[in-house]
Design a protein around this motif. Structure first.
Motif, PDB file in Angstrom:
ATOM      1  N   THR A   1       0.828  -1.210   0.000  1.00 28.13           N
ATOM      2  CA  THR A   1       0.000   0.000   0.000  1.00 28.13           C
ATOM      3  C   THR A   1       0.861   1.258   0.000  1.00 28.13           C
ATOM      4  OG1 THR A   1      -1.781  -1.134   1.179  1.00 28.13           O
ATOM      5  CG2 THR A   1      -1.776   1.270   1.258  1.00 28.13           C
ATOM      6  N   ILE A   2       1.935   1.243   0.793  1.00 27.62           N
ATOM      7  CA  ILE A   2       2.794   2.428   0.889  1.00 27.62           C
ATOM      8  C   ILE A   2       3.419   2.759  -0.458  1.00 27.62           C
ATOM      9  CG2 ILE A   2       4.931   3.334   1.897  1.00 27.62           C
ATOM     10  CD1 ILE A   2       4.212   1.829   4.461  1.00 27.62           C
ATOM     11  N   PHE A   3       3.986   1.751  -1.128  1.00 26.26           N
ATOM     12  CA  PHE A   3       4.685   2.039  -2.376  1.00 26.26           C
ATOM     13  C   PHE A   3       3.732   2.220  -3.552  1.00 26.26           C
ATOM     14  CE2 PHE A   3       8.245   0.457   0.121  1.00 26.26           C
ATOM     15  CZ  PHE A   3       9.209   1.396  -0.205  1.00 26.26           C
ATOM     16  N   VAL A   4       2.585   1.545  -3.531  1.00 22.75           N
ATOM     17  CA  VAL A   4       1.560   1.839  -4.538  1.00 22.75           C
ATOM     18  C   VAL A   4       1.084   3.274  -4.372  1.00 22.75           C
ATOM     19  CG1 VAL A   4      -0.813   1.335  -5.247  1.00 22.75           C
ATOM     20  CG2 VAL A   4       0.797  -0.533  -4.905  1.00 22.75           C
ATOM     21  N   GLY A   5       0.914   3.689  -3.106  1.00 25.39           N
ATOM     22  CA  GLY A   5       0.496   5.065  -2.846  1.00 25.39           C
ATOM     23  C   GLY A   5       1.524   6.078  -3.302  1.00 25.39           C
ATOM     24  N   ILE A   6       2.812   5.776  -3.089  1.00 27.20           N
ATOM     25  CA  ILE A   6       3.865   6.691  -3.539  1.00 27.20           C
ATOM     26  C   ILE A   6       3.877   6.787  -5.066  1.00 27.20           C
ATOM     27  CG2 ILE A   6       6.366   6.982  -3.679  1.00 27.20           C
ATOM     28  CD1 ILE A   6       6.554   5.929  -0.839  1.00 27.20           C
TER      29      ILE A   6
END
Length: 545
Positions: free
Chosen positions: A374-379
Motif C-alpha cells: 500500500t505504501i509504495f503503490v500510494g507513492i
C-alpha cells in the motif's frame, strides 16, 4: 574505489548530521526544544564548512525523505480529514489563503516600493520564507523557459537559501508570539481538544434508562429506532426479576425494564425523554452469563465492510457497543465501515464471542506486519498525481501529490482492496526517518553558499524581508484565528505549518504538544496551500520578470 568512498562518505555525513541534530534538538532552551528541526541547522553548519554531497544524490534523498514524511502524515490524518473539513475546514482554508495573499502583498510592496527590485530574487526569498520548495522549482522552471539563462534561477536559489532557515524559525516564533499575546497555556489547549473529541457526535456515551413511558411499552427495538431516529445500541436489557438478556432488533421492551444504551452524548436527553429516567445500575456486579470483550479486526477481507453486514444479532447473538480506532472510540453504527486494526467491543455469550473473534482474526501478530504494498503503490500514484498539469503548466509536485493520494487511500483504499493500517510505532518511524532525511539534505545543500549569500548588504536585506514575509502574515492571521474565531492554539499551530507547507514546523508542533490536532489542521490546509504556493510563485515570475 572512489565511488565506494563517495557513497561511504555521504552515508557518514548524513548519519552524523541526523544523529547530532536529534541529540542537540533534545536540549531545552528556556524550556523549549526544537526536536528534529535542529537537523536542518547542523546540516547548514557542515555544508558551510565544505562537507558536500553529490547533487543528484542530495536531490534524491531530499525528495524521497519529503515523500515519506508527507505520505505518512496523510495516512495518519486521512480518516479524519473529510470530517475535519466539515467542522471548520472551510474556515481554516480561508485563513490559509489569507496568509498567502499577505505573503504576495508584501513581496509586491518590496518590489515596487522597497530596495529589492529583482523579482527572481524576491520569489526565491518568498519561497524560502514560506519554506516551499515546489514553488521555488516551479518558479525556476518558469524563469529558465523565459530567459534561457541559468543565472536568474541561481539567484532565485540563493534568495531561497538565505531566507529558508529563518523561515522555519519565524513560523515557530510566530506560534510563541500568538501564545504570548493571548496568554495561552498549552496544557489547557490540549485538555480542550481532548474534551472536544470526547464530546464528538461519534463518541459513545453510556447510560442506563428505566422504561416508564407507556407509549413505548411493547415496542420492539426496531420500532424504537423509528421513534427516536438516531444511531444507538441497546446492549443489554434487565427484566423485572433481575435477569439480563442480549436483545435483538425484534426484542420488545416493557414497563420496568432497564436498558443499557450506547449512543452519542447529544442524544442522551432525547432517550430519557422518550423512554424514561436515567438510573444508576452496576451492570458488571450483577450475576449474568453475559460478557464484554474486545475483538481486533486482523483479516484484510473485512477492511471496508460495514459493521451491519457482520449480522451480529442473527449470526452470533451479540451486540457491538463501540469501535476503537487508533485510540478513539466510535459509536457502533450499522453503517460504520470497519478498518484493519479496529477493536470492536461486543457483549454476549463467551462461545459466541470466540466464534466471532475467529472469524475477524483477532491476531495481534498480523498487525505487526507492515503493509508495504500500500505504501509504495500510494507513492507511485502520488508521484503520478504530482506530475499532472493542473492548469497553466503548474503541478502539485512531489509533496502535494503523495499527500493527496495518502489522504484518499486512507479514506477510500478499501474499495481497491488496499489495507492502509500501520502500527503507531511503524508510522512514527516512517515519519521521523523521512523528515530527518529531508532536513539534512536541505541543510547540507544550503550551507555551502549560505554565508556568501547572507553576509553582505544584499543578503542582509533578503534575510530581513524574508523574515517579514514569514512572520507578519502569520501573526495577523493568528490573531484573527484566536481573537475572532477562538480557534484552539494546537489547530493554529497546524494552520501556520500547513499554510507555509513546512514539515519542520509541523514536527515541532507535534513534538511539543504530543497531540495530533496540529497534523489534522496541517493536512486540512496543505493541499490547497501547496497548489496556491506553486501558482503564486509562477504568476509573479510570468507577470513581472
Amino acid at each position: 574505489m572512489p565511488g565506494e568512498v563517495s557513497i561511504a562518505s555521504t552515508l557518514l555525513l548524513y548519519s552524523f548530521v541526523i544523529a547530532a541534530g536529534i541529540f542537540i534538538g533534545k536540549i531545552k532552551i528556556f524550556g523549549v526544544s526544537l526536536g528534529v528541526t535542529f537537523v536542518l541547522f547542523v546540516g547548514i553548519l557542515l555544508g558551510h564548512f565544505g562537507y558536500i554531497v553529490d547533487p543528484n544524490i542530495l536531490k534524491f534523498v531530499r525528495e524521497f525523505g519529503l515523500i515519506l514524511f508527507i505520505f505518512s502524515i496523510g495516512l495518519q490524518v486521512g480518516p479524519g480529514f473529510f470530517s475535519s473539513f466539515k467542522k471548520g475546514g472551510m474556515r481554516l482554508n480561508g485563513l490559509a489563503v489569507l496568509i498567502i495573499l499577505l505573503n504576495v502583498t508584501i513581496v509586491l510592496c518590496v518590489y515596487f516600493f522597497g530596495n529589492v527590485h529583482d523579482i527572481s530574487a524576491l520569489v526565491g526569498v518568498m519561497s524560502g520564507a514560506v519554506t516551499n520548495t515546489p514553488g521555488l522549482a516551479a518558479a525556476q522552471q518558469a524563469i529558465t523557459q523565459m530567459t534561457s539563462s541559468p543565472e536568474q534561477a541561481n539567484l532565485m536559489a540563493s534568495g531561497y537559501a538565505a531566507s529558508y532557515p529563518l523561515g522555519v524559525v519565524g513560523i515557530i516564533l510566530s506560534m510563541f508570539i500568538i501564545k504570548w499575546i493571548f496568554g495561552v497555556k498549552v496544557d489547557n489547549e490540549i485538555e480542550a481538544i481532548e474534551k472536544e473529541q470526547e464530546e464528538s457526535q461519534l463518541k459513545p456515551f453510556f447510560l442506563t434508562v428505566k422504561v416508564t413511558n407507556e407509549l413505548v411499552d411493547g415496542k420492539s427495538l426496531l420500532e424504537l429506532h423509528d421513534i427516536i431516529q438516531t444511531n444507538f445500541v441497546v446492549s443489554r436489557i434487565m427484566e423485572a426479576d433481575g435477569s439480563i438478556t442480549i436483545p435483538k432488533s425484534s426484542t420488545q421492551i416493557h414497563i420496568g425494564n432497564l436498558l443499557k444504551v450506547v449512543c452519542s452524548a447529544a442524544d442522551a436527553d432525547r432517550f430519557k425523554a422518550v423512554i424514561g429516567p436515567e438510573v444508576d445500575t452496576d451492570w458488571e456486579s450483577t450475576p449474568t452469563p453475559v460478557f464484554s470483550r474486545r475483538i481486533v479486526i486482523t483479516k484484510s477481507e473485512y477492511n471496508g465492510v460495514t459493521l451491519g453486514s457482520l449480522r451480529l444479532h442473527k449470526g452470533y447473538q451479540l451486540n457491538a457497543t463501540r469501535v476503537n480506532r487508533a485510540g478513539v472510540d466510535l459509536l457502533a453504527a450499522p453503517n460504520l465501515r470497519l478498518q484493519m486494526g479496529d477493536r470492536i467491543t461486543v457483549v454476549g455469550d463467551l462461545e459466541d464471542i470466540d466464534r466471532l473473534a475467529s472469524r475477524l482474526g483477532n491476531s495481534m501478530k498480523r498487525l505487526n506486519q507492515p503493509n508495504l504494498i500500500t505504501i509504495f503503490v500510494g507513492i507511485i500514484l502520488g508521484i503520478i498525481v504530482g506530475s499532472i498539469n493542473v492548469g497553466f503548466g503548474m503541478k502539485l509536485g512531489l509533496a502535494g501529490g503523495p499527500l493527496v493520494v495518502a489522504i484518499l487511500l486512507s479514506r477510500f483504499g478499501y474499495k481497491a482492496k488496499l489495507v492502509t493500517y500501520t502500527s503507531t510505532s511503524a508510522s512514527m518511524m516512517l515519519r521521523e526517518l523521512g523528515i530527518c532525511l529531508f532536513l539534512a539534505s536541505v541543510g547540507i545543500g544550503a550551507g555551502k553558499d549560505f554565508a556568501a549569500s547572507v553576509f553582505n548588504t544584499t543578503g542582509m536585506w533578503w534575510v530581513i524581508w524574508g523574515f517579514i514575509i514569514t512572520v507578519v502574515p502569520l501573526i495577523i492571521v493568528g490573531c484573527i484565528a484566536r481573537g475572532v474565531y477562538k480557534i484552539n492554539l494546537l489547530t493554529i499551530m497546524g494552520l501556520m505549518s500547513g499554510s507555509n507547507t513546512d514539515p519542520p514546523a509541523l514536527a515541532y508542533a507535534n513534538n511539543s504538544t504530543g497531540n495530533d490536532a496540529p497534523a489534522v489542521a496541517y493536512s486540512t490546509v496543505y493541499p490547497l496551500t501547496m497548489f496556491l504556493r506553486v501558482v503564486a510563485a509562477q504568476v509573479l515570475i510570468l507577470c513581472l520578470a
